[in-house]
Motif scaffolding. Sequence first.
Motif, PDB file in Angstrom:
ATOM      1  N   GLU A 149      20.903  -7.777  19.838  1.00  0.00           N
ATOM      2  CA  GLU A 149      19.561  -7.168  19.943  1.00  0.00           C
ATOM      3  C   GLU A 149      19.396  -6.450  21.279  1.00  0.00           C
ATOM      4  OE1 GLU A 149      17.073 -10.316  17.140  1.00  0.00           O
ATOM      5  OE2 GLU A 149      17.073 -10.576  19.304  1.00  0.00           O
ATOM      6  N   ILE A 150      19.945  -7.052  22.335  1.00  0.00           N
ATOM      7  CA  ILE A 150      19.871  -6.378  23.644  1.00  0.00           C
ATOM      8  C   ILE A 150      20.666  -5.073  23.579  1.00  0.00           C
ATOM      9  CG2 ILE A 150      20.353  -6.576  26.116  1.00  0.00           C
ATOM     10  CD1 ILE A 150      20.081  -9.597  25.854  1.00  0.00           C
ATOM     11  N   GLY A 151      21.836  -5.145  22.931  1.00  0.00           N
ATOM     12  CA  GLY A 151      22.659  -3.939  22.758  1.00  0.00           C
ATOM     13  C   GLY A 151      21.890  -2.859  22.009  1.00  0.00           C
ATOM     14  N   SER A 152      21.135  -3.272  20.975  1.00  0.00           N
ATOM     15  CA  SER A 152      20.340  -2.290  20.213  1.00  0.00           C
ATOM     16  C   SER A 152      19.211  -1.737  21.078  1.00  0.00           C
ATOM     17  CB  SER A 152      19.753  -2.940  18.967  1.00  0.00           C
ATOM     18  OG  SER A 152      20.794  -3.416  18.146  1.00  0.00           O
ATOM     19  N   ASP A 153      18.616  -2.593  21.915  1.00  0.00           N
ATOM     20  CA  ASP A 153      17.558  -2.110  22.816  1.00  0.00           C
ATOM     21  C   ASP A 153      18.095  -1.008  23.736  1.00  0.00           C
ATOM     22  OD1 ASP A 153      15.782  -3.933  21.794  1.00  0.00           O
ATOM     23  OD2 ASP A 153      15.995  -5.393  23.414  1.00  0.00           O
ATOM     24  N   TYR A 154      19.346  -1.172  24.125  1.00  0.00           N
ATOM     25  CA  TYR A 154      19.939  -0.195  25.061  1.00  0.00           C
ATOM     26  C   TYR A 154      20.635   0.957  24.343  1.00  0.00           C
ATOM     27  CZ  TYR A 154      19.063  -2.790  29.364  1.00  0.00           C
ATOM     28  OH  TYR A 154      18.464  -3.375  30.439  1.00  0.00           O
ATOM     29  N   ARG A 155      20.409   1.048  23.054  1.00  0.00           N
ATOM     30  CA  ARG A 155      21.092   2.081  22.274  1.00  0.00           C
ATOM     31  C   ARG A 155      20.832   3.491  22.814  1.00  0.00           C
ATOM     32  NH1 ARG A 155      21.161   2.494  15.767  1.00  0.00           N
ATOM     33  NH2 ARG A 155      22.309   4.432  15.643  1.00  0.00           N
ATOM     34  N   PHE A 156      19.622   3.715  23.316  1.00  0.00           N
ATOM     35  CA  PHE A 156      19.277   5.061  23.798  1.00  0.00           C
ATOM     36  C   PHE A 156      20.198   5.506  24.928  1.00  0.00           C
ATOM     37  CE2 PHE A 156      17.350   4.290  27.922  1.00  0.00           C
ATOM     38  CZ  PHE A 156      17.093   2.926  27.881  1.00  0.00           C
ATOM     39  N   LEU A 157      20.836   4.534  25.603  1.00  0.00           N
ATOM     40  CA  LEU A 157      21.742   4.913  26.708  1.00  0.00           C
ATOM     41  C   LEU A 157      22.912   5.753  26.196  1.00  0.00           C
ATOM     42  CD1 LEU A 157      22.018   1.615  28.795  1.00  0.00           C
ATOM     43  CD2 LEU A 157      20.752   3.685  29.368  1.00  0.00           C
ATOM     44  N   LEU A 158      23.259   5.569  24.920  1.00  0.00           N
ATOM     45  CA  LEU A 158      24.374   6.346  24.352  1.00  0.00           C
ATOM     46  C   LEU A 158      24.063   7.840  24.397  1.00  0.00           C
ATOM     47  CD1 LEU A 158      25.160   4.140  21.221  1.00  0.00           C
ATOM     48  CD2 LEU A 158      26.368   4.148  23.396  1.00  0.00           C
ATOM     49  N   ASP A 159      22.758   8.181  24.260  1.00  0.00           N
ATOM     50  CA  ASP A 159      22.374   9.598  24.276  1.00  0.00           C
ATOM     51  C   ASP A 159      22.399  10.186  25.683  1.00  0.00           C
ATOM     52  OD1 ASP A 159      21.931   9.370  21.581  1.00  0.00           O
ATOM     53  OD2 ASP A 159      19.827   8.815  21.842  1.00  0.00           O
ATOM     54  N   TYR A 160      22.379   9.317  26.679  1.00  0.00           N
ATOM     55  CA  TYR A 160      22.348   9.810  28.058  1.00  0.00           C
ATOM     56  C   TYR A 160      23.642   9.449  28.787  1.00  0.00           C
ATOM     57  CZ  TYR A 160      17.373  10.270  27.105  1.00  0.00           C
ATOM     58  OH  TYR A 160      16.178  10.619  26.555  1.00  0.00           O
ATOM     59  N   ALA A 161      24.707   9.233  28.001  1.00  0.00           N
ATOM     60  CA  ALA A 161      25.923   8.673  28.608  1.00  0.00           C
ATOM     61  C   ALA A 161      26.785   9.710  29.307  1.00  0.00           C
ATOM     62  CB  ALA A 161      26.751   7.964  27.548  1.00  0.00           C
ATOM     63  N   GLY A 162      26.621  10.977  28.960  1.00  0.00           N
ATOM     64  CA  GLY A 162      27.579  11.976  29.438  1.00  0.00           C
ATOM     65  C   GLY A 162      27.465  12.338  30.912  1.00  0.00           C
ATOM     66  N   GLN A 163      26.494  11.751  31.581  1.00  0.00           N
ATOM     67  CA  GLN A 163      26.244  12.250  32.940  1.00  0.00           C
ATOM     68  C   GLN A 163      26.720  11.276  34.015  1.00  0.00           C
ATOM     69  OE1 GLN A 163      22.194  12.007  32.205  1.00  0.00           O
ATOM     70  NE2 GLN A 163      22.240  13.467  30.534  1.00  0.00           N
ATOM     71  N   VAL A 164      27.919  10.728  33.868  1.00  0.00           N
ATOM     72  CA  VAL A 164      28.431   9.771  34.849  1.00  0.00           C
ATOM     73  C   VAL A 164      28.698  10.498  36.170  1.00  0.00           C
ATOM     74  CG1 VAL A 164      30.305   8.192  35.421  1.00  0.00           C
ATOM     75  CG2 VAL A 164      29.460   8.319  33.081  1.00  0.00           C
ATOM     76  N   VAL A 165      28.144   9.942  37.237  1.00  0.00           N
ATOM     77  CA  VAL A 165      28.301  10.597  38.542  1.00  0.00           C
ATOM     78  C   VAL A 165      29.440   9.913  39.293  1.00  0.00           C
ATOM     79  CG1 VAL A 165      26.580  11.744  39.966  1.00  0.00           C
ATOM     80  CG2 VAL A 165      25.901   9.762  38.597  1.00  0.00           C
ATOM     81  N   GLU A 166      30.287  10.729  39.853  1.00  0.00           N
ATOM     82  CA  GLU A 166      31.336  10.190  40.715  1.00  0.00           C
ATOM     83  C   GLU A 166      30.703   9.901  42.071  1.00  0.00           C
ATOM     84  OE1 GLU A 166      34.586   9.384  40.371  1.00  0.00           O
ATOM     85  OE2 GLU A 166      34.285   9.672  38.216  1.00  0.00           O
ATOM     86  N   ARG A 167      30.847   8.681  42.528  1.00  0.00           N
ATOM     87  CA  ARG A 167      30.219   8.363  43.803  1.00  0.00           C
ATOM     88  C   ARG A 167      31.270   8.191  44.899  1.00  0.00           C
ATOM     89  NH1 ARG A 167      26.477   5.181  43.398  1.00  0.00           N
ATOM     90  NH2 ARG A 167      26.016   5.509  41.216  1.00  0.00           N
ATOM     91  N   ALA A 168      30.862   8.590  46.093  1.00  0.00           N
ATOM     92  CA  ALA A 168      31.799   8.520  47.207  1.00  0.00           C
ATOM     93  C   ALA A 168      32.081   7.072  47.576  1.00  0.00           C
ATOM     94  CB  ALA A 168      31.214   9.269  48.402  1.00  0.00           C
ATOM     95  N   GLU A 169      31.034   6.255  47.539  1.00  0.00           N
ATOM     96  CA  GLU A 169      31.201   4.842  47.890  1.00  0.00           C
ATOM     97  C   GLU A 169      30.841   3.993  46.686  1.00  0.00           C
ATOM     98  OE1 GLU A 169      29.213   3.727  51.425  1.00  0.00           O
ATOM     99  OE2 GLU A 169      30.064   5.385  52.564  1.00  0.00           O
ATOM    100  N   PRO A 170      31.541   2.876  46.523  1.00  0.00           N
ATOM    101  CA  PRO A 170      31.286   2.052  45.336  1.00  0.00           C
ATOM    102  C   PRO A 170      30.036   1.191  45.490  1.00  0.00           C
ATOM    103  CG  PRO A 170      33.057   1.087  46.638  1.00  0.00           C
ATOM    104  CD  PRO A 170      32.637   2.339  47.335  1.00  0.00           C
ATOM    105  N   VAL A 171      28.899   1.853  45.632  1.00  0.00           N
ATOM    106  CA  VAL A 171      27.623   1.161  45.798  1.00  0.00           C
ATOM    107  C   VAL A 171      26.593   1.801  44.873  1.00  0.00           C
ATOM    108  CG1 VAL A 171      25.847   0.441  47.434  1.00  0.00           C
ATOM    109  CG2 VAL A 171      28.145   0.887  48.256  1.00  0.00           C
ATOM    110  N   ALA A 172      25.759   0.980  44.265  1.00  0.00           N
ATOM    111  CA  ALA A 172      24.690   1.525  43.431  1.00  0.00           C
ATOM    112  C   ALA A 172      23.409   0.765  43.728  1.00  0.00           C
ATOM    113  CB  ALA A 172      25.051   1.398  41.965  1.00  0.00           C
ATOM    114  N   GLU A 173      22.295   1.508  43.736  1.00  0.00           N
ATOM    115  CA  GLU A 173      20.994   0.881  43.950  1.00  0.00           C
ATOM    116  C   GLU A 173      20.229   0.899  42.646  1.00  0.00           C
ATOM    117  OE1 GLU A 173      18.968   2.850  47.075  1.00  0.00           O
ATOM    118  OE2 GLU A 173      20.095   1.799  48.639  1.00  0.00           O
ATOM    119  N   HIS A 174      19.359  -0.083  42.515  1.00  0.00           N
ATOM    120  CA  HIS A 174      18.622  -0.169  41.258  1.00  0.00           C
ATOM    121  C   HIS A 174      17.308  -0.893  41.482  1.00  0.00           C
ATOM    122  CE1 HIS A 174      18.261  -0.265  36.893  1.00  0.00           C
ATOM    123  NE2 HIS A 174      17.875  -1.528  36.990  1.00  0.00           N
ATOM    124  N   VAL A 175      16.286  -0.469  40.759  1.00  0.00           N
ATOM    125  CA  VAL A 175      14.997  -1.161  40.821  1.00  0.00           C
ATOM    126  C   VAL A 175      14.849  -1.960  39.520  1.00  0.00           C
ATOM    127  CG1 VAL A 175      12.505  -0.908  41.006  1.00  0.00           C
ATOM    128  CG2 VAL A 175      14.015   0.672  42.210  1.00  0.00           C
TER     129      VAL A 175
END
Lengths: 567, 40
Positions: A319-345
Amino acid sequence: MQTAEVASNPQFAGTDDEQRMAAEIFQALRAMGRLFPRSAPIRGPLAALAEYYAARHTERSAEEWSAEIDRVLSMNPAVFHREESDDRVVFSTTAEGRAPTFEPEVDEAHMLKRRFQEPVPLPEQPAAFEPRRRPEVVADEVPGEPVGAVTAEAEPAAEQEPAAVAPEPTAEQEPAAVAPEPEVVSVAAEALSDEALAALDDAALADLIRRELRQDLSVANFGDLWMAEEKVPRLSRGELRRIREYLLERGEPLADDTLAQDALGASPSASDYELTRFALNFRLLREHREFEFVGTPDQRLWTTTGLPTIGTTKRKASEIGSDYRFLLDYAGQVVERAEPVAEHVLTFYEYNLGVLPYDATFASLFPPPMVPDQRAAVLVFESPQTFETFLVELRYPTANRGGYLAGFERFFSENLVPGALITIERNGNSGRYLIEYLPVSGEDRKLLYLDEKKGRYVFRPTTFYCATQENMLLTENRFPRLANQAPLEERIRRRPEEVLAVTFERIGEADGGRYMAMLDDLLAVANIERPMTAELIRDIVRSPEHPQFTEDPDVEDVFYYQPSTTD
Amino acid sequence: MSSMRLSDEHLTYLLFLLRNSSKPMTTDDLVRALRERLSR
């Protein structure tokens, strides 16, 4: 037992003499075919019949009798069949005294003798399918010729170069030749010459090698390691059982090193240790029923059926996977990051279930699946601020479910609040990560919680010690109407546009029958029910499929919702 | 790129290396070995 032949004497037309003549010839023919089946045609050429008759009736010659016989037999078509072929006349009858009925010609095209003579041509091989020719590798074939043979091979390769180039001009000439061949769609893979191969960079050459070797069943592969399959030791039933029991005993996924040393008794200093570890990984990969690979290139973890699941029990993983299904539509925009760090709220949904989205931001931080069809990877998270280490399961996206990370439930509830700002950093290894937040002096707010006993949202005084992003904080001052609201039903929660509509009703300002709300508020509150991103909300509002939502033409990120009047 | 393949001679050489190695080889090992062979 004897069977009596039933002789039938047909009646003949004509005068007595003519009848006698016909009867005599009939008897002669029947004598010829006395061993024939009763209905099989007995054939006699007119010339032969005339000679026979002339020999018994010498008053006329055979030629003279011939015309008479022809006339008399032709008078009895019920008994004699007359046919002319190749300038001669042939009469035929049957033993039962009837003119033979010629059966329709049998089509022999598919009879066995014909098939043997003319074998059906083999179907043409489709151009795209090119069976890989397995080169016959004999152990002492190549090494016997260390230097000389290699140089000898290099020369013919150089000679072949013009020939290898030759097809190109013809390909160029083809358009000029007016008859292009658009039907040639698939082009067979072209073997690279030495020069072309040497011109490839290391990454391209490595890709080529990987692709080639993966097709070869005689090559064992695990991750970035390769070996001849026949040289990889097999695991006995007892060894597999020991590995499984050890995993169950420890109660968590274990690394290949741990299993090789503790369950198989291999010594890391042994010369064949690397081989043992490779064999363990390669062989366990084939035991799909009991073992599952949940590792990363740097931390090759294995799990087995029956181990405790990592992640929340509040909601099913599917069910959680289905909730996140919309991420499949926005998946193509993976950003290459200089440092292996990510911030999130953190959103309320993430906080409540202890999950994080495997979105474009995190996809660039976490490793992709290491083996084909890998379902999940177990990652080790360390929190230097709380001195704790815990396991997190990264569920990779599937065709119809989005990816996410689960297992933060306790960490979030003990240290953070929805709206908290977190930082995740790779800890020098694709399987280990640091999770941090910015500590602040205690702050008191009345924040939203889900009272699971009552099934209602409530505001509770909370003191927290982490930095937050104000627009994602769900305080009573901001959203007083959320108090005592009930969580949405599952069927509404599944549909982002319906969740958005309810969110407008919960927090929007009523404005002449419609609701107005700002993106920040919508984002914070919609995420109480299901994961939604700002992009998703914008796309829903702007979509012509949902005319009930509109955008303010003058002010950015101010949206309206007009409830349907039929409701 | 996808329409390219190794020649049988090169593939044979890689398989030979794998069959005569007592340890698993990395892709980088194979790339290096192939480059070395090409340079000879």
